[in-house]
Design an enzyme around this catalytic site. Structure first.
Site, PDB file in Angstrom:
ATOM      1  N   HIS A 129       0.867  -1.201   0.000  1.00 30.76           N
ATOM      2  CA  HIS A 129       0.000   0.000   0.000  1.00 30.76           C
ATOM      3  C   HIS A 129       0.894   1.239   0.000  1.00 30.76           C
ATOM      4  O   HIS A 129       1.482   1.592   1.011  1.00 30.76           O
ATOM      5  CB  HIS A 129      -0.912   0.018   1.233  1.00 30.76           C
ATOM      6  CG  HIS A 129      -1.876   1.167   1.242  1.00 30.76           C
ATOM      7  ND1 HIS A 129      -3.233   1.013   1.392  1.00 30.76           N
ATOM      8  CD2 HIS A 129      -1.683   2.504   1.112  1.00 30.76           C
ATOM      9  CE1 HIS A 129      -3.828   2.190   1.367  1.00 30.76           C
ATOM     10  NE2 HIS A 129      -2.910   3.128   1.198  1.00 30.76           N
TER      11      HIS A 129
ATOM     12  N   HIS B 224       1.552   5.385  -1.694  1.00 34.79           N
ATOM     13  CA  HIS B 224       1.195   6.556  -2.500  1.00 34.79           C
ATOM     14  C   HIS B 224       2.470   7.143  -3.101  1.00 34.79           C
ATOM     15  O   HIS B 224       3.374   7.547  -2.361  1.00 34.79           O
ATOM     16  CB  HIS B 224       0.506   7.620  -1.631  1.00 34.79           C
ATOM     17  CG  HIS B 224      -0.769   7.124  -1.023  1.00 34.79           C
ATOM     18  ND1 HIS B 224      -1.992   7.233  -1.660  1.00 34.79           N
ATOM     19  CD2 HIS B 224      -1.006   6.474   0.138  1.00 34.79           C
ATOM     20  CE1 HIS B 224      -2.928   6.677  -0.898  1.00 34.79           C
ATOM     21  NE2 HIS B 224      -2.356   6.215   0.191  1.00 34.79           N
ATOM     22  N   LEU B 225       2.510   7.197  -4.422  1.00 36.16           N
ATOM     23  CA  LEU B 225       3.702   7.743  -5.101  1.00 36.16           C
ATOM     24  C   LEU B 225       3.469   9.129  -5.671  1.00 36.16           C
ATOM     25  O   LEU B 225       4.414   9.777  -6.099  1.00 36.16           O
ATOM     26  CB  LEU B 225       4.147   6.808  -6.233  1.00 36.16           C
ATOM     27  CG  LEU B 225       4.940   5.566  -5.832  1.00 36.16           C
ATOM     28  CD1 LEU B 225       5.217   4.709  -7.073  1.00 36.16           C
ATOM     29  CD2 LEU B 225       6.241   5.934  -5.138  1.00 36.16           C
TER      30      LEU B 225
ATOM     31  N   LYS C   8      -9.232  -0.233  -5.940  1.00 34.53           N
ATOM     32  CA  LYS C   8      -9.275   0.464  -4.649  1.00 34.53           C
ATOM     33  C   LYS C   8     -10.636   1.115  -4.427  1.00 34.53           C
ATOM     34  O   LYS C   8     -11.110   1.895  -5.258  1.00 34.53           O
ATOM     35  CB  LYS C   8      -8.176   1.528  -4.601  1.00 34.53           C
ATOM     36  CG  LYS C   8      -8.114   2.313  -3.299  1.00 34.53           C
ATOM     37  CD  LYS C   8      -7.715   1.429  -2.124  1.00 34.53           C
ATOM     38  CE  LYS C   8      -7.899   2.143  -0.804  1.00 34.53           C
ATOM     39  NZ  LYS C   8      -6.701   2.808  -0.334  1.00 34.53           N
TER      40      LYS C   8
ATOM     41  N   HIS D 213     -10.631   1.110   1.796  1.00 33.97           N
ATOM     42  CA  HIS D 213     -10.407   2.127   2.830  1.00 33.97           C
ATOM     43  C   HIS D 213     -11.597   2.025   3.770  1.00 33.97           C
ATOM     44  O   HIS D 213     -12.688   2.494   3.455  1.00 33.97           O
ATOM     45  CB  HIS D 213     -10.279   3.533   2.225  1.00 33.97           C
ATOM     46  CG  HIS D 213      -9.972   4.571   3.270  1.00 33.97           C
ATOM     47  ND1 HIS D 213      -8.749   5.167   3.386  1.00 33.97           N
ATOM     48  CD2 HIS D 213     -10.733   5.059   4.278  1.00 33.97           C
ATOM     49  CE1 HIS D 213      -8.760   5.999   4.428  1.00 33.97           C
ATOM     50  NE2 HIS D 213      -9.959   5.955   4.975  1.00 33.97           N
TER      51      HIS D 213
ATOM     52  N   HIS E 115      -4.649  -0.607   5.778  1.00 32.58           N
ATOM     53  CA  HIS E 115      -4.190   0.168   6.939  1.00 32.58           C
ATOM     54  C   HIS E 115      -5.160   0.095   8.127  1.00 32.58           C
ATOM     55  O   HIS E 115      -5.710   1.108   8.566  1.00 32.58           O
ATOM     56  CB  HIS E 115      -3.895   1.631   6.576  1.00 32.58           C
ATOM     57  CG  HIS E 115      -4.901   2.311   5.693  1.00 32.58           C
ATOM     58  ND1 HIS E 115      -6.238   2.345   5.971  1.00 32.58           N
ATOM     59  CD2 HIS E 115      -4.751   2.990   4.533  1.00 32.58           C
ATOM     60  CE1 HIS E 115      -6.858   3.013   5.015  1.00 32.58           C
ATOM     61  NE2 HIS E 115      -5.985   3.414   4.135  1.00 32.58           N
TER      62      HIS E 115
ATOM     63  N   ASP F  16       1.473   2.637   3.542  1.00 27.21           N
ATOM     64  CA  ASP F  16       0.618   3.821   3.373  1.00 27.21           C
ATOM     65  C   ASP F  16       1.464   5.089   3.430  1.00 27.21           C
ATOM     66  O   ASP F  16       0.982   6.134   3.897  1.00 27.21           O
ATOM     67  CB  ASP F  16      -0.514   3.861   4.394  1.00 27.21           C
ATOM     68  CG  ASP F  16      -1.598   4.873   4.025  1.00 27.21           C
ATOM     69  OD1 ASP F  16      -1.682   5.263   2.836  1.00 27.21           O
ATOM     70  OD2 ASP F  16      -2.356   5.283   4.925  1.00 27.21           O
TER      71      ASP F  16
ATOM     72  N   HIS G  45       2.967  14.593   1.535  1.00 27.29           N
ATOM     73  CA  HIS G  45       2.291  15.873   1.281  1.00 27.29           C
ATOM     74  C   HIS G  45       3.328  16.969   1.477  1.00 27.29           C
ATOM     75  O   HIS G  45       4.150  16.883   2.401  1.00 27.29           O
ATOM     76  CB  HIS G  45       1.143  16.098   2.277  1.00 27.29           C
ATOM     77  CG  HIS G  45      -0.034  15.208   2.063  1.00 27.29           C
ATOM     78  ND1 HIS G  45      -1.045  15.504   1.169  1.00 27.29           N
ATOM     79  CD2 HIS G  45      -0.363  14.023   2.608  1.00 27.29           C
ATOM     80  CE1 HIS G  45      -1.954  14.539   1.189  1.00 27.29           C
ATOM     81  NE2 HIS G  45      -1.561  13.617   2.050  1.00 27.29           N
TER      82      HIS G  45
ATOM     83  N   ALA H  73      -4.151  14.877   5.382  1.00 28.78           N
ATOM     84  CA  ALA H  73      -3.891  13.603   6.072  1.00 28.78           C
ATOM     85  C   ALA H  73      -2.853  12.817   5.303  1.00 28.78           C
ATOM     86  O   ALA H  73      -2.971  12.662   4.086  1.00 28.78           O
ATOM     87  CB  ALA H  73      -5.181  12.804   6.160  1.00 28.78           C
TER      88      ALA H  73
HETATM   89  C1  NCD Z   1      -3.587   9.050   2.013  1.00 27.33           C
HETATM   90  C2  NCD Z   1      -3.119  10.114   0.992  1.00 27.33           C
HETATM   91  O1  NCD Z   1      -2.576  11.139   1.403  1.00 27.33           O
HETATM   92  O2  NCD Z   1      -3.265   9.870  -0.205  1.00 27.33           O
HETATM   93  N1  NCD Z   1      -3.640   9.688   3.301  1.00 27.33           N
HETATM   94  C3  NCD Z   1      -3.587   9.073   4.500  1.00 27.33           C
HETATM   95  O3  NCD Z   1      -3.746   9.750   5.520  1.00 27.33           O
HETATM   96  N2  NCD Z   1      -3.365   7.793   4.611  1.00 27.33           N
HETATM   97  C4  NCD Z   1      -4.884   8.489   1.610  1.00 27.33           C
HETATM   98  C5  NCD Z   1      -5.281   7.253   2.376  1.00 27.33           C
HETATM   99  O4  NCD Z   1      -4.673   6.190   2.243  1.00 27.33           O
HETATM  100  O5  NCD Z   1      -6.240   7.328   3.163  1.00 27.33           O
HETATM  101 ZN    ZN Z   2      -3.263   5.118   1.621  1.00 22.68          ZN
END
Ligand code: NCD
Ligand code: ZN
Length: 343
Positions: free
Chosen positions: A13, A15-16, A99, A136, A174, A247, A251, A263
């Site tokens: 899991h 995010h790139l 997803k 999610h 997660h 995860d 940001h 988040a």
């Molecule tokens: C993730 C994101 O920033 O893309 N943020 C997070 O708090 N985990 C999105 C997600 O997996 O809920």
């Molecule tokens: Zn995520």
């Protein structure tokens, strides 16, 4: 134990992001993990196989030339996703899961599913071709307390989903609560869960330690200590239903340190080392390899990796920030230390 060698792990899991942001964070993951399930919550989201293939090309083009890292793509489920798209995704050989974001549940989820009832044909197609649904698991009902959103989701959404689609493969992503651990443990083998390093290492006090801590804010939000302990017990249990998913969610610093911060916690810079810390603290380093390198691959029906990495107990300092295209990124443990290091 001061040293441990394990099969190279995968991140189930991740995010790139895209473009310069992706180029900034990708090397951290590619250095540690052989493969990663890449989340589709871009703007606009990756809703089709064609978009996923293009995104995969951009990721591959950004890899260091000697890297054999493999991005495993996912599609973002919407109310309008068609069953034919699932078949296309499966036939592409590039898309490994779909997803499901409840609309409004988290970062870039506004185009997510408003009602799973609209996805019946798609879910049946996924059952037929054994395409996993990554969930999610939080309700968005504003009447539900934010700390209860996962628990209520299990009752209201996940239990009926698993019951109705009796062959659907599901990963509760997660997970953050004892209730989710119990739910997944009791569910059939086609139901699994990922666990992040930050949910193993922190409880919700970390959000308010001496002041508000935006870099500890993620969704699902950190929970009480008893939940952290339940997650740890699941991770070190040796059950193949629980496996690694960082995860890691970068940001830009200014979007977290603001009146309404995003988040997401960035952990890819220490993606496996933080798990080593958590397992070590629990006295269960011998269980790390199964969790990090075996069970996820087994669940997805993929071969386990061949090569190995060695982790050593050696503390290293984490910078206060990392470059993030034209911005900067505050990583987990910024200005602190991580206790394990890749040799
Ligand atoms: C993730 C994101 O920033 O893309 N943020 C997070 O708090 N985990 C999105 C997600 O997996 O809920
Ligand atoms: Zn995520």
């Amino acid at each position: 134990m001061n040293k441990i060698t394990i099969i190279r792990p995968d991140d189930w899991h991740l995010h790139l992001r895209d473009e310069g942001y992706m180029q900034a964070v990708l090397p951290d993951t590619a250095r540690r993990f052989a493969r990663a399930i890449v989340m589709p919550n871009l703007k606009p989201p990756v809703t089709t196989t064609a978009l996923a293939l293009q995104y995969r090309d951009r990721i591959r083009a950004a890899l260091p030339p000697d890297s054999s890292f493999e991005p495993l793509m996912t599609l973002y489920l919407t109310d309008n996703t068609q069953p034919a798209e699932i078949i296309k995704a499966r036939q592409s050989g590039a898309v490994y899961a779909i997803k499901y974001y409840p609309a409004g549940a988290t970062t870039n989820s506004d185009l997510g599913v408003t009602d799973l009832g609209k996805c019946r044909g798609v879910l049946e197609a996924m059952e037929a071709c054994a395409m996993p649904l990554l969930v999610h698991g939080e309700v968005t009902d504003p009447a539900v307390d934010i700390y209860d959103r996962e628990r209520v989701f299990l009752e209201r959404v996940l239990a009926p989903l698993i019951e109705r689609y009796s062959r659907l493969r599901v990963v509760a992503e997660h997970i953050t609560t004892r209730e989710a651990v119990d739910f997944v443990s009791a569910a059939p083998l086609r139901v699994a869960a990922t666990i992040t390093a930050h949910h193993l290492l922190l409880n919700r006090n970390a959000l308010f330690a001496g002041g508000i801590r935006p870099h500890h804010y993620c969704l699902p939000v950190l929970k009480r200590e008893q939940h952290r302990q339940a997650l740890t017990a699941a991770a070190i249990s040796g059950s193949p239903k629980f496996f690694l998913g960082t995860d890691s969610a970068p940001h830009a610093q200014h979007t977290k340190e603001t009146g309404c911060g995003c988040a997401g916690i960035y952990t890819a810079h220490a993606g496996i080392e933080l798990y080593a810390e958590a397992f070590d603290q629990a006295g269960a380093l011998d269980r790390l390899e199964g969790f990090a390198s075996h069970y996820g691959a087994d669940f997805y029906g993929l071969p386990r990796n061949q090569d190995r990495i060695t982790l050593v107990r050696e503390s290293w300092p984490v910078p206060d920030k990392l470059p993030y295209a034209r911005d900067s990124l505050v990583p987990f443990r910024a200005s602190g230390h991580v206790a394990w290091k890749i040799e």
